[in-house]
Design a protein around this motif. Structure first.
Motif, PDB file in Angstrom:
ATOM      1  N   ALA A  77      43.163  29.846  39.305  1.00 23.79           N
ATOM      2  CA  ALA A  77      43.033  31.274  39.008  1.00 23.79           C
ATOM      3  C   ALA A  77      44.353  31.996  38.734  1.00 23.79           C
ATOM      4  O   ALA A  77      45.296  31.930  39.508  1.00 23.79           O
ATOM      5  CB  ALA A  77      42.302  31.964  40.150  1.00 23.79           C
ATOM      6  N   SER A  78      44.360  32.692  37.597  1.00 24.68           N
ATOM      7  CA  SER A  78      45.507  33.510  37.242  1.00 24.68           C
ATOM      8  C   SER A  78      44.995  34.815  36.679  1.00 24.68           C
ATOM      9  O   SER A  78      44.348  34.848  35.644  1.00 24.68           O
ATOM     10  CB  SER A  78      46.345  32.807  36.186  1.00 24.68           C
ATOM     11  N   CYS A  79      45.286  35.890  37.390  1.00 22.53           N
ATOM     12  CA  CYS A  79      44.774  37.190  36.977  1.00 22.53           C
ATOM     13  C   CYS A  79      45.261  37.559  35.586  1.00 22.53           C
ATOM     14  O   CYS A  79      44.526  38.128  34.794  1.00 22.53           O
ATOM     15  CB  CYS A  79      45.188  38.254  37.993  1.00 22.53           C
ATOM     16  N   ALA A  80      46.484  37.205  35.266  1.00 29.58           N
ATOM     17  CA  ALA A  80      47.055  37.570  33.961  1.00 29.58           C
ATOM     18  C   ALA A  80      46.258  36.949  32.812  1.00 29.58           C
ATOM     19  O   ALA A  80      45.939  37.616  31.829  1.00 29.58           O
ATOM     20  CB  ALA A  80      48.504  37.130  33.882  1.00 29.58           C
ATOM     21  N   PHE A 133      27.170  33.487  37.382  1.00 37.28           N
ATOM     22  CA  PHE A 133      28.442  33.912  36.778  1.00 37.28           C
ATOM     23  C   PHE A 133      28.276  34.040  35.263  1.00 37.28           C
ATOM     24  O   PHE A 133      28.630  35.063  34.664  1.00 37.28           O
ATOM     25  CB  PHE A 133      29.517  32.873  37.122  1.00 37.28           C
ATOM     26  N   LEU A 173      36.790  31.657  30.875  1.00 35.97           N
ATOM     27  CA  LEU A 173      36.737  32.325  32.178  1.00 35.97           C
ATOM     28  C   LEU A 173      36.364  31.345  33.284  1.00 35.97           C
ATOM     29  O   LEU A 173      36.938  31.386  34.373  1.00 35.97           O
ATOM     30  CB  LEU A 173      35.725  33.484  32.137  1.00 35.97           C
ATOM     31  N   ARG A 216      25.479  29.529  41.567  1.00 38.17           N
ATOM     32  CA  ARG A 216      26.631  30.427  41.455  1.00 38.17           C
ATOM     33  C   ARG A 216      27.208  30.395  40.039  1.00 38.17           C
ATOM     34  O   ARG A 216      27.503  31.430  39.457  1.00 38.17           O
ATOM     35  CB  ARG A 216      27.703  30.043  42.485  1.00 38.17           C
ATOM     36  N   PHE A 273      30.423  38.992  27.049  1.00 34.74           N
ATOM     37  CA  PHE A 273      31.377  37.930  26.735  1.00 34.74           C
ATOM     38  C   PHE A 273      30.677  36.862  25.908  1.00 34.74           C
ATOM     39  O   PHE A 273      29.494  36.577  26.119  1.00 34.74           O
ATOM     40  CB  PHE A 273      31.936  37.301  28.029  1.00 34.74           C
ATOM     41  N   ALA A 291      38.492  30.384  36.472  1.00 32.43           N
ATOM     42  CA  ALA A 291      37.934  30.724  37.782  1.00 32.43           C
ATOM     43  C   ALA A 291      38.005  29.558  38.765  1.00 32.43           C
ATOM     44  O   ALA A 291      37.717  29.729  39.941  1.00 32.43           O
ATOM     45  CB  ALA A 291      36.486  31.186  37.630  1.00 32.43           C
ATOM     46  N   ARG A 324      26.051  37.030  34.317  1.00 33.33           N
ATOM     47  CA  ARG A 324      26.716  38.334  34.404  1.00 33.33           C
ATOM     48  C   ARG A 324      27.737  38.504  33.292  1.00 33.33           C
ATOM     49  O   ARG A 324      27.854  39.585  32.700  1.00 33.33           O
ATOM     50  CB  ARG A 324      27.350  38.514  35.776  1.00 33.33           C
ATOM     51  N   ALA A 325      28.436  37.430  32.959  1.00 30.44           N
ATOM     52  CA  ALA A 325      29.402  37.516  31.859  1.00 30.44           C
ATOM     53  C   ALA A 325      28.687  37.800  30.538  1.00 30.44           C
ATOM     54  O   ALA A 325      29.151  38.599  29.723  1.00 30.44           O
ATOM     55  CB  ALA A 325      30.201  36.222  31.764  1.00 30.44           C
ATOM     56  N   VAL A 341      43.117  35.787  32.897  1.00 31.82           N
ATOM     57  CA  VAL A 341      41.765  36.365  32.881  1.00 31.82           C
ATOM     58  C   VAL A 341      41.812  37.746  32.227  1.00 31.82           C
ATOM     59  O   VAL A 341      40.965  38.086  31.402  1.00 31.82           O
ATOM     60  CB  VAL A 341      41.195  36.467  34.306  1.00 31.82           C
ATOM     61  N   GLN A 342      42.824  38.501  32.599  1.00 33.66           N
ATOM     62  CA  GLN A 342      42.955  39.852  32.053  1.00 33.66           C
ATOM     63  C   GLN A 342      43.035  39.834  30.525  1.00 33.66           C
ATOM     64  O   GLN A 342      42.447  40.673  29.847  1.00 33.66           O
ATOM     65  CB  GLN A 342      44.216  40.515  32.628  1.00 33.66           C
ATOM     66  N   ALA A 370      39.587  39.331  29.059  1.00 37.73           N
ATOM     67  CA  ALA A 370      38.780  40.535  29.261  1.00 37.73           C
ATOM     68  C   ALA A 370      39.260  41.679  28.371  1.00 37.73           C
ATOM     69  O   ALA A 370      38.455  42.429  27.817  1.00 37.73           O
ATOM     70  CB  ALA A 370      38.815  40.950  30.725  1.00 37.73           C
ATOM     71  N   GLN A 371      40.582  41.798  28.214  1.00 35.15           N
ATOM     72  CA  GLN A 371      41.136  42.866  27.367  1.00 35.15           C
ATOM     73  C   GLN A 371      40.724  42.663  25.916  1.00 35.15           C
ATOM     74  O   GLN A 371      40.336  43.606  25.230  1.00 35.15           O
ATOM     75  CB  GLN A 371      42.665  42.896  27.506  1.00 35.15           C
TER      76      GLN A 371
END
Lengths: 137, 137
Positions: free
Chosen positions: A80-83, A54, A71, A50, A63, A75, A57-58, A85-86, A89-90
């Motif tokens: 995990a914090s979406c902010a 991961f 990341l 896994r 990336f 993960a 794919r990154a 990670v965002q 990615a941004q």
DNA sequence: CCTGCACCCCGTAGCGGCTACGGGTGCAAG
DNA sequence: CTTGCACCCGTAGCCGCTACGGGGTGCAGG
């Protein structure tokens, strides 16, 4: 549900990654050092597949190794914090967009120039002209 | 019409190239070895500026060093053939277009995924989801 | 004349992200 | 038992530079 031992070769093909690359990821500590058999062969577990998938794919999404390190840390189930990670990615998206714009500009110039080529064995050539022309950035 | 000696530093800034890069181009035989002063300093001529500027513009257009080697050979006054130059440029254009397509696909996926981020410090994140999802190329 | 400083010399190592090579073991099928 | 593949490891190579270190050169100001 495979019963065969998870050797490095099997792990690599399960995740769609080159075997040498797996060893490389271990060297740079992107993959953790696995257990070893008595004879020294690496023995992986499902979790390794896994993680490696991961990473793969990154990488396909462009990336960098360092971004992937971040990341992977984000993960972690507890973490995990979406902010956060965002943000990674941004940043990457911005870089991709910059490259995309550069490449599009390039494509236009090259396409226009090549289109003007006569295709003759003539001494004058638009491609050479554009390379020889005195223009400074 | 400059009277000052054309040292490597002057050549480099005249062509808009890093000084170390000029020495690198000499090592890999992309630039010819110039004359030397008594004390061993490189002494260039006007022609070197033109060649270096040509290389720089070709690099900006993304041609590889090997492609530039070919282009420089084809650019020789006696040698020029638009058809042969066109072939090199077309090959490069094809490569650029392939990269452009890849990058555009990437941009779309990243943009869509990032857009779906909540921005919350929430444990579920579309970016991690896409990296964790089992999908094989 | 001396000092200081920019410029130059050279070789070598580092960057990212692998990939390849070489020489040696382990292990399972025929 | 032998063949032959998979694995072990360390190291070097790829591209296109860039940086570093430890010197030497050349010129202008004091």
């Amino acid at each position: 549900m495979s019963r065969r031992p998870l050797t490095i070769g099997r792990l690599a093909s399960a995740a769609g990654v080159n075997l040498e690359t797996v060893r490389y990821y271990e060297r740079i500590k992107l993959m953790p050092p696995p257990a070893r058999t008595a004879s020294g062969h690496r023995a992986y577990e499902e979790g390794h597949i896994r993680r490696l998938a991961f990473i793969r794919r990154a990488r396909e999404l462009g990336f960098s190794i360092e971004q992937i390190r971040t990341l992977l840390a984000l993960a972690e189930p507890t973490r995990a914090s979406c902010a956060e990670v965002q943000e990674v990615a941004q940043t990457h998206l911005d870089e991709v967009r910059a490259k995309l714009a550069d490449l599009a500009k390039l494509e236009r110039i090259l396409a226009e120039t090549v289109a003007r080529c006569s295709g003759d064995p003539a001494p004058s050539c638009p491609v050479l002209d554009i390379l020889t022309t005195q223009k400074r950035a």
